[in-house]
Design a protein around this motif. Structure first.
Motif, PDB file in Angstrom:
ATOM      1  N   GLN A 164     -22.981  -7.058  -7.180  1.00 37.64           N
ATOM      2  CA  GLN A 164     -23.091  -5.963  -8.137  1.00 37.64           C
ATOM      3  C   GLN A 164     -23.584  -4.728  -7.390  1.00 37.64           C
ATOM      4  N   TRP A 165     -22.813  -3.653  -7.471  1.00 34.59           N
ATOM      5  CA  TRP A 165     -23.147  -2.423  -6.760  1.00 34.59           C
ATOM      6  C   TRP A 165     -23.899  -1.462  -7.674  1.00 34.59           C
ATOM      7  N   ALA A 181     -14.952  -4.956  -4.710  1.00 33.99           N
ATOM      8  CA  ALA A 181     -15.232  -6.230  -5.364  1.00 33.99           C
ATOM      9  C   ALA A 181     -15.380  -7.303  -4.295  1.00 33.99           C
ATOM     10  N   ALA A 182     -16.445  -8.060  -4.351  1.00 33.98           N
ATOM     11  CA  ALA A 182     -16.711  -9.023  -3.279  1.00 33.98           C
ATOM     12  C   ALA A 182     -17.619 -10.128  -3.773  1.00 33.98           C
ATOM     13  N   GLU A 183     -17.587 -11.239  -3.042  1.00 34.83           N
ATOM     14  CA  GLU A 183     -18.521 -12.337  -3.225  1.00 34.83           C
ATOM     15  C   GLU A 183     -19.163 -12.637  -1.874  1.00 34.83           C
ATOM     16  N   LEU A 184     -20.421 -13.004  -1.895  1.00 33.17           N
ATOM     17  CA  LEU A 184     -21.133 -13.328  -0.667  1.00 33.17           C
ATOM     18  C   LEU A 184     -21.621 -14.770  -0.711  1.00 33.17           C
ATOM     19  N   PRO A 185     -21.559 -15.468   0.418  1.00 30.98           N
ATOM     20  CA  PRO A 185     -21.944 -16.878   0.428  1.00 30.98           C
ATOM     21  C   PRO A 185     -23.452 -17.059   0.339  1.00 30.98           C
ATOM     22  N   TRP A 186     -23.838 -18.150  -0.311  1.00 37.12           N
ATOM     23  CA  TRP A 186     -25.247 -18.526  -0.391  1.00 37.12           C
ATOM     24  C   TRP A 186     -25.342 -20.026  -0.626  1.00 37.12           C
ATOM     25  N   PHE A 187     -25.638 -20.776   0.421  1.00 37.43           N
ATOM     26  CA  PHE A 187     -25.816 -22.217   0.360  1.00 37.43           C
ATOM     27  C   PHE A 187     -24.689 -22.934  -0.385  1.00 37.43           C
ATOM     28  N   TRP A 199     -25.596 -11.070  -6.024  1.00 32.49           N
ATOM     29  CA  TRP A 199     -26.272 -10.174  -5.092  1.00 32.49           C
ATOM     30  C   TRP A 199     -26.256  -8.777  -5.713  1.00 32.49           C
ATOM     31  N   ARG A 200     -27.373  -8.073  -5.629  1.00 34.18           N
ATOM     32  CA  ARG A 200     -27.455  -6.704  -6.129  1.00 34.18           C
ATOM     33  C   ARG A 200     -27.659  -5.780  -4.932  1.00 34.18           C
ATOM     34  N   ILE A 201     -26.676  -4.900  -4.694  1.00 32.50           N
ATOM     35  CA  ILE A 201     -26.723  -4.018  -3.531  1.00 32.50           C
ATOM     36  C   ILE A 201     -26.806  -2.572  -4.007  1.00 32.50           C
ATOM     37  N   HIS A 202     -27.875  -1.903  -3.617  1.00 32.75           N
ATOM     38  CA  HIS A 202     -28.086  -0.495  -3.954  1.00 32.75           C
ATOM     39  C   HIS A 202     -27.691   0.348  -2.750  1.00 32.75           C
ATOM     40  N   THR A 203     -26.884   1.355  -2.981  1.00 33.25           N
ATOM     41  CA  THR A 203     -26.462   2.248  -1.904  1.00 33.25           C
ATOM     42  C   THR A 203     -26.606   3.695  -2.358  1.00 33.25           C
TER      43      THR A 203
END
Length: 252
Positions: A103-104, A90-96, A119-123
């Protein structure tokens, strides 16, 4: 002011600050050219810079006066000294100036998308945390370059020429630069700051196309395009070390 005196006792190397069961060490560093007491926050946390003849009593009084600010900065500093982003956590990423949740998604390859509110991260099963760092940096650089290029359009008519290029990449100490070939480089960590702050740095570098110095003429050009530039510069002075520390955590 601040109890300056010719016979002041030597100041110690620092002091412990304690509150609510937590404590941290605040280093004191005397500087021959310092005119006043100043608190700074770097990658190693806060420190106090002192003029050569300041007394210990005056320094401690200054620290007490700014204790709430110090603890706020320390909490932010401690918050970015976490482990790098790990796949699936679970995480948050900065943006302005905002923090958008991650979302994984399981997929066949690693790729990253920034959507309106997350943010949508596909792995894939083969993706590693090191690969995630590299992909995250590439995503920020790509989105950042598009944002800066779009913002630059509104300023180009008043300039003698457009910059040869606008690049976004990690910078160790600078926020931006203009090279001899008229290419602008901007720190990717600016994408963590509020939009007006990031735009100020862009304007700063564009104005170097008019004045390749920091003369009064240069600052007048900046002020015409960014009247609040002093506020934005102060924001970077106060929050810049924390922003850059988080960039190192996320991108390696």
């Amino acid at each position: 002011m601040f109890g300056l005196g010719r016979k002041a006792a030597p100041a110690p190397d620092g002091q412990w600050l304690e509150r609510g069961g937590e404590r941290f060490w605040l280093p004191w560093k005397k500087h021959a050219k310092a005119r006043r007491l100043k608190l700074l926050v770097g990658s190693n946390g806060p420190r106090l810079t002192l003029p050569p003849r300041v007394s210990e009593k005056a320094a401690r009084a200054f620290v007490d006066e700014h204790a709430d600010w110090l603890w706020t900065q320390w909490a932010r500093h401690a918050g970015v000294q976490q482990s790098p982003l790990a796949i699936g956590e679970a995480a948050e990423l900065p943006w302005f100036g905002q923090r958008l949740p991650v979302q994984w998604h399981a997929d066949r390859a690693l790729h990253i998308l920034r959507e309106d509110w997350h943010w949508r991260i596909h792995t894939s099963a083969r993706s590693s945390d090191r690969q995630l760092q590299a992909a995250l940096l590439q995503a920020y650089r790509q989105y950042g370059q598009g944002w800066f290029l779009q913002r630059a359009q509104g300023y180009l008519q008043e300039l003698p020429k457009a910059p040869a290029a606008v690049r976004v990449r990690p910078l160790r100490s600078l926020w931006g630069s203009l090279n001899a070939a008229d290419a602008i480089t901007l720190d990717v960590a600016l994408l963590f700051a509020p939009e007006p702050v990031a735009e100020y740095v862009l304007v700063h570098e564009l104005c170097h196309l008019l004045q390749r110095n920091h003369s009064p003429k240069f600052w007048r050009e900046v002020e015409k395009r960014c009247p609040d530039w002093r506020d934005h510069r102060e924001y970077l002075r106060a929050h810049g070390p924390t922003i850059k520390a988080e960039a190192r955590r996320l991108f390696g």
